[in-house]
Design a protein around this motif. Structure first.
Motif, PDB file in Angstrom:
ATOM      1  N   ASP B  61       0.832  -1.207   0.000  1.00 46.79           N
ATOM      2  CA  ASP B  61       0.000   0.000   0.000  1.00 46.79           C
ATOM      3  C   ASP B  61       0.861   1.249   0.000  1.00 46.79           C
ATOM      4  O   ASP B  61       1.903   1.297   0.649  1.00 46.79           O
ATOM      5  CB  ASP B  61      -0.909   0.037   1.222  1.00 46.79           C
ATOM      6  CG  ASP B  61      -1.974   1.108   1.059  1.00 46.79           C
ATOM      7  OD1 ASP B  61      -2.402   1.321  -0.091  1.00 46.79           O
ATOM      8  OD2 ASP B  61      -2.361   1.734   2.040  1.00 46.79           O
ATOM      9  N   VAL B 133       4.432  -1.015   7.881  1.00 47.15           N
ATOM     10  CA  VAL B 133       5.359  -0.165   7.133  1.00 47.15           C
ATOM     11  C   VAL B 133       5.301   1.263   7.659  1.00 47.15           C
ATOM     12  O   VAL B 133       4.396   1.636   8.410  1.00 47.15           O
ATOM     13  CB  VAL B 133       5.064  -0.159   5.612  1.00 47.15           C
ATOM     14  CG1 VAL B 133       5.200  -1.561   5.031  1.00 47.15           C
ATOM     15  CG2 VAL B 133       3.693   0.429   5.326  1.00 47.15           C
ATOM     16  N   THR B 134       6.305   2.036   7.240  1.00 49.59           N
ATOM     17  CA  THR B 134       6.389   3.408   7.733  1.00 49.59           C
ATOM     18  C   THR B 134       6.190   4.428   6.603  1.00 49.59           C
ATOM     19  O   THR B 134       6.417   5.609   6.806  1.00 49.59           O
ATOM     20  CB  THR B 134       7.753   3.662   8.392  1.00 49.59           C
ATOM     21  OG1 THR B 134       8.775   3.498   7.400  1.00 49.59           O
ATOM     22  CG2 THR B 134       8.009   2.698   9.539  1.00 49.59           C
ATOM     23  N   LYS B 152      13.445   8.845   8.353  1.00 47.05           N
ATOM     24  CA  LYS B 152      13.213   7.407   8.485  1.00 47.05           C
ATOM     25  C   LYS B 152      13.369   6.913   9.929  1.00 47.05           C
ATOM     26  O   LYS B 152      12.540   6.147  10.430  1.00 47.05           O
ATOM     27  CB  LYS B 152      14.165   6.633   7.570  1.00 47.05           C
ATOM     28  CG  LYS B 152      13.792   5.170   7.452  1.00 47.05           C
ATOM     29  CD  LYS B 152      14.821   4.378   6.666  1.00 47.05           C
ATOM     30  CE  LYS B 152      14.759   4.768   5.202  1.00 47.05           C
ATOM     31  NZ  LYS B 152      15.736   3.995   4.413  1.00 47.05           N
ATOM     32  N   TYR B 156      10.569   5.004  12.169  1.00 48.69           N
ATOM     33  CA  TYR B 156      10.679   3.690  12.815  1.00 48.69           C
ATOM     34  C   TYR B 156      10.474   3.789  14.331  1.00 48.69           C
ATOM     35  O   TYR B 156       9.860   2.903  14.940  1.00 48.69           O
ATOM     36  CB  TYR B 156      12.010   3.010  12.471  1.00 48.69           C
ATOM     37  CG  TYR B 156      11.941   2.231  11.174  1.00 48.69           C
ATOM     38  CD1 TYR B 156      11.062   1.152  11.041  1.00 48.69           C
ATOM     39  CD2 TYR B 156      12.725   2.563  10.081  1.00 48.69           C
ATOM     40  CE1 TYR B 156      10.976   0.437   9.855  1.00 48.69           C
ATOM     41  CE2 TYR B 156      12.654   1.850   8.883  1.00 48.69           C
ATOM     42  CZ  TYR B 156      11.767   0.783   8.779  1.00 48.69           C
ATOM     43  OH  TYR B 156      11.679   0.074   7.612  1.00 48.69           O
ATOM     44  N   ALA B 187       8.361  -5.219   6.119  1.00 49.45           N
ATOM     45  CA  ALA B 187       9.130  -5.100   4.878  1.00 49.45           C
ATOM     46  C   ALA B 187       9.945  -3.832   5.009  1.00 49.45           C
ATOM     47  O   ALA B 187       9.393  -2.756   5.136  1.00 49.45           O
ATOM     48  CB  ALA B 187       8.209  -5.013   3.666  1.00 49.45           C
ATOM     49  N   GLN B 189      14.366  -2.448   4.527  1.00 45.86           N
ATOM     50  CA  GLN B 189      15.704  -2.908   4.197  1.00 45.86           C
ATOM     51  C   GLN B 189      16.811  -2.309   5.059  1.00 45.86           C
ATOM     52  O   GLN B 189      17.840  -2.927   5.276  1.00 45.86           O
ATOM     53  CB  GLN B 189      15.997  -2.538   2.725  1.00 45.86           C
ATOM     54  CG  GLN B 189      15.235  -3.395   1.762  1.00 45.86           C
ATOM     55  CD  GLN B 189      15.801  -4.797   1.699  1.00 45.86           C
ATOM     56  OE1 GLN B 189      16.880  -5.012   1.181  1.00 45.86           O
ATOM     57  NE2 GLN B 189      15.086  -5.731   2.281  1.00 45.86           N
ATOM     58  N   SER B 190      16.612  -1.101   5.535  1.00 43.04           N
ATOM     59  CA  SER B 190      17.689  -0.382   6.218  1.00 43.04           C
ATOM     60  C   SER B 190      18.013  -1.050   7.552  1.00 43.04           C
ATOM     61  O   SER B 190      17.275  -1.926   8.012  1.00 43.04           O
ATOM     62  CB  SER B 190      17.251   1.064   6.476  1.00 43.04           C
ATOM     63  OG  SER B 190      16.142   1.064   7.344  1.00 43.04           O
TER      64      SER B 190
HETATM   65  C1  LIG Z   1       9.923  -5.443  -0.323  1.00 43.07           C
HETATM   66  C2  LIG Z   1       9.415  -4.171   0.305  1.00 43.07           C
HETATM   67  C3  LIG Z   1       8.068  -3.840   0.178  1.00 43.07           C
HETATM   68  C4  LIG Z   1       7.574  -2.675   0.750  1.00 43.07           C
HETATM   69  N1  LIG Z   1       6.257  -2.366   0.595  1.00 43.07           N
HETATM   70  C5  LIG Z   1       5.800  -1.206   1.105  1.00 43.07           C
HETATM   71  C6  LIG Z   1       4.466  -0.825   0.905  1.00 43.07           C
HETATM   72  O1  LIG Z   1       3.686  -1.516   0.267  1.00 43.07           O
HETATM   73  N2  LIG Z   1       4.052   0.350   1.427  1.00 43.07           N
HETATM   74  C7  LIG Z   1       4.885   1.173   2.135  1.00 43.07           C
HETATM   75  O2  LIG Z   1       4.451   2.222   2.578  1.00 43.07           O
HETATM   76  N3  LIG Z   1       6.148   0.830   2.330  1.00 43.07           N
HETATM   77  C8  LIG Z   1       6.637  -0.329   1.833  1.00 43.07           C
HETATM   78  N4  LIG Z   1       7.934  -0.657   2.033  1.00 43.07           N
HETATM   79  C9  LIG Z   1       8.756   0.325   2.762  1.00 43.07           C
HETATM   80  C10 LIG Z   1       9.195  -0.073   4.142  1.00 43.07           C
HETATM   81  O3  LIG Z   1       8.165  -0.543   4.884  1.00 43.07           O
HETATM   82  C11 LIG Z   1       9.917   1.039   4.891  1.00 43.07           C
HETATM   83  O4  LIG Z   1       9.017   1.709   5.684  1.00 43.07           O
HETATM   84  C12 LIG Z   1      10.605   2.027   4.006  1.00 43.07           C
HETATM   85  O5  LIG Z   1      11.168   1.397   2.917  1.00 43.07           O
HETATM   86  C13 LIG Z   1      11.749   2.705   4.666  1.00 43.07           C
HETATM   87  O6  LIG Z   1      12.549   1.812   5.345  1.00 43.07           O
HETATM   88  P1  LIG Z   1      13.748   0.916   4.816  1.00 43.07           P
HETATM   89  O7  LIG Z   1      14.794   1.831   4.288  1.00 43.07           O
HETATM   90  O8  LIG Z   1      14.114   0.209   6.051  1.00 43.07           O
HETATM   91  O9  LIG Z   1      13.287  -0.003   3.742  1.00 43.07           O
HETATM   92  C14 LIG Z   1       8.445  -1.819   1.466  1.00 43.07           C
HETATM   93  C15 LIG Z   1       9.791  -2.153   1.588  1.00 43.07           C
HETATM   94  C16 LIG Z   1      10.283  -3.310   1.022  1.00 43.07           C
HETATM   95  C17 LIG Z   1      11.736  -3.618   1.189  1.00 43.07           C
END
Ligand SMILES: Cc1cc2nc3c(=O)[nH]c(=O)nc-3n(C[C@H](O)[C@H](O)[C@H](O)COP(=O)(O)O)c2cc1C
Lengths: 266, 411
Positions: B61, B133-134, B152, B156, B187, B189-190
């Protein structure tokens, strides 16, 4: 088209959360020819009615399904999306009943304006979906909303779509009347006057159907609304006593079937 | 055929949102793109996923606006209906498959989340999962009356307290919630994202383009999970897997090429632009990747974008070539092209190598490619004893084989 006598029911029973109970009650109401099933009540919110509505869209096929939406704990962006999806999945059979509850004055009205603005950000027929040219939609038919009200500021457009009904049916409840000048339906108690295109009198299953019918023919009311207490028993009684007042419905969407097409507003 | 009943079961999730995972997928001759707005479609694919014995259907979403101001291509600005609504509608026409909704902690209060998810768990009879998710797209802020999305790490931190508060509300709920609370999924990655997952998630959705990526990610996550005192075996790692199936590998490659042909160079660049949240119109496709321009103008965190682009940019790859290649490995997920037997073997190899516990299946186009998978790959996995033939119970928690609720999660 002659004016239709409308039958409506509501429940805040927490068992509406339970798929077995919900399925039996909704299907009984549908069999009974009830037009509107309002989920949630001003004084009882044991569930998020918008969630139940998504489930009910799939579990029913004719009845109008209406979610009570409290302004205090909702956001227009989420509401506009959720209800748009319900309207798609139900083939245009959905409605909403905004609740002010204990939110500050004007908040529910602001929510209604913002949600409608988000729906209006999409024109009808925005989708092209032409495989040959690769054009999916006409971006010139999608606009930012830029709603700035006293409570909500929403850029938009909503990343959903204009619902099949244009605006899903707006219902207001006299027990918690939200000041919408152009509601589709008002649920009113005896003697209460609320602006709306149709007024349904809140009455009891024991009231006299003949007297209700007379008031309908005099144009005082457009139908009846019942709060379900013992849901299955009440629905059976409503069907038996008030069902004969209801004519067959025609039209694809709930608005069309109830004679409340959106174009009449323009 | 050899069956090894003790071999690890492969978990399957179905990512069925929208028109499939190739940006050109909806143009496949048998694709039914207009149907994603109808109940018939969700009835069909919901039952299909259940026939394939998937653990869950999962929807992503996003809360930003697309298609406004001309920035987003007319060919990419797919409207997405509200995932919770679509999922609960599928619950009404299925019996077992779990339903995982992505809901942002950044733009929902704990009360909204708790009530919405509790209702979802009840009306689905205990099949609800929450992908926590954030939000990632900066332009989401404007839809919620804010100038800017929080950083970010702040997002979190807020996620941690939001989950804790929602958990408290569920514990106090008057009406029983079948699973106690929805299954927690993550979901991200960081480092912040992985730490959050280690403390909170019972299943993790991630991209892993190669088996080595998968092993690295799963090993890292299992270490982080153990480090906070949780059992890594109680967490499922479920990387995305796009796929194109045909009777032979050669035919699959040809089918894939034909589908990707439908994405012309402009579309590839628009798709990349949307992923990087930067305007690339007016950039010369034959010139090198405009790294400076992208880093200066992207709405996403620069370090995330730099990670994706630094390698290819330093090799002097052109923007057009990079964009075309990017479309071929959608958003860093693995893409399989080959026969059903090859696909089953590949999946078993990944799981046995410790690269994942299962896969989040992302059909390149819908619904035909999912039908092929269910009809042709699922029976092979079942024959080999790697995929259940029946659901073990009613709830998503049972289906995932997670065991009892870990009481102290998110506390
Ligand atoms: C495979 C994957 C799918 C994700 N799907 C969504 C999503 O559908 N909606 C959303 O708002 N964020 C989504 N995210 C984002 C993460 O939830 C996270 O909040 C955002 O990427 C920032 O953090 P990060 O750098 O740790 O990934 C997704 C991230 C990954 C890796």
């Amino acid at each position: 088209m002659s004016r239709a006598f409308l039958l409506s029911v509501s429940t805040g029973d927490p068992r509406l959360n339970d798929p077995l109970w919900a399925r039996s009650v909704l299907s009984a109401a549908e069999q009974a020819g009830i037009d509107l099933f309002v989920m949630g009540r001003p004084d009882a919110r044991p569930f998020d009615a918008q969630v139940i509505l998504g489930w009910a869209a799939a579990a029913t096929s004719r009845i109008g399904i209406v979610a009570a939406v409290p302004a205090a704990t909702s956001h227009p962006f989420h509401v506009a999306r959720a209800l748009s999806a319900v309207d798609f999945l139900s083939d245009g059979r959905s409605g909403w009943l905004p609740l002010s509850g204990d939110s500050p004055d004007g908040m529910a009205e602001d929510m209604v304006a913002a949600v409608r603005g988000l729906w209006d950000g999409w024109d009808p027929d925005t989708l092209i979906i032409d495989k040959a040219s690769g054009r999916y939609l006409d971006a010139s038919r999608v606009r930012s909303t830029n709603h700035e009200g006293p409570f909500f500021k929403v850029a938009g457009p909503v990343n959903a779509m204009r619902p099949p009904q244009g605006h899903i049916l707006l219902v207001i409840d006299g027990a918690d009347p939200v000041g919408a000048a152009d509601a589709d339906i008002a649920l009113v108690s005896e003697g209460q006057v609320l602006p709306a295109r149709r007024r349904l009198l809140k009455t009891s299953v024991d009231s006299d159907p003949g007297a209700t019918a007379e008031r309908f023919f005099r144009g005082e009311i457009d139908g009846a609304h019942f709060e379900l207490n013992d849901a299955m028993a009440d629905i059976a009684l409503i069907a038996e006593r008030f069902g004969p007042l209801v004519d067959a419905r025609e039209g694809k969407t709930l608005r069309q079937r109830l004679g409340l097409a959106l174009e009449e507003f323009a | 055929m050899m069956t090894d009943q003790s071999a690890p079961q492969i978990h399957l999730w179905a990512f069925l949102q929208g028109i499939g995972h190739y940006p050109s997928g909806w143009r496949h001759p048998q694709a039914t793109p207009a149907e994603v707005f109808t109940m018939d479609y969700y009835r069909r694919v919901g039952r299909l996923a259940e026939r394939g014995r998937f653990d869950a259907i999962v929807f992503g979403d996003q809360l930003h606006s697309r298609g406004a101001g001309g920035r987003t291509s007319e060919r990419l600005a797919m409207p997405t209906l509200d995932p919770v609504t679509l999922l609960v509608a599928m619950a009404a026409v299925t019996e077992h498959v779990g339903l995982v909704a992505t809901i942002s902690t950044t733009y929902n209060s704990p009360q909204m989340l708790a009530e919405r998810l509790a209702t979802m768990d009840r009306i689905t009879g205990g099949r609800a999962g929450w992908n926590i998710v954030t939000s990632a797209y900066a332009t989401t802020a404007g839809n919620f009356g804010e100038e800017q999305m929080p950083e970010k790490s702040a997002r979190y931190a807020n996620a941690v307290s939001t989950v804790a508060e929602a958990t408290r509300l569920w514990q106090q709920a008057e009406v029983p919630i079948p699973q106690g609370r929805p299954v927690f999924i993550q979901a991200g990655q960081s480092g912040d994202g992985r730490d959050f997952a280690a403390r909170t998630a019972e299943a993790i959705f991630c991209p892993a383009a190669t088996i080595d990526d998968g092993i690295a990610f799963r090993t890292d996550l299992r270490q982080r999970i153990a480090a906070v005192g949780r059992n890594p075996d109680a967490v499922r790692i479920m990387p995305g897997l796009s796929f194109i199936l045909a009777p032979t590998e050669e035919e699959a490659l040809a089918k894939d090429a034909a589908l990707l042909e439908l994405a012309d160079l402009d579309l590839c660049i628009e798709y990349l632009a949307e992923s990087l949240t930067v305007d690339l119109s007016g950039q010369d496709p034959s010139a090198p990747i405009p790294l400076e321009h992208i880093l200066e103008n992207t709405l996403a965190p620069r370090e995330d974008i730099a990670k994706v682009l630094a390698g290819p940019a330093s090799k002097g790859i052109s923007l057009g070539d990079f964009a075309t290649a990017y479309v071929r490995t959608p958003r860093g997920h693995n893409v399989f092209r080959g026969s059903p037997e090859q696909m089953a073997d590949m999946m078993i190899r990944w799981v046995d190598a410790g690269a994942c516990d299962g896969f989040t299946m992302q059909p390149a186009w819908m619904p035909g490619e999912l039908e092929l998978f269910v009809d042709q790959v699922v029976p092979i996995l079942q024959e080999k004893g790697r995929l259940r033939r029946n659901y073990p119970g009613k709830t998503l928690r049972d289906t995932l084989g997670l065991g009892p609720l870990e009481a102290d999660l998110a506390a």
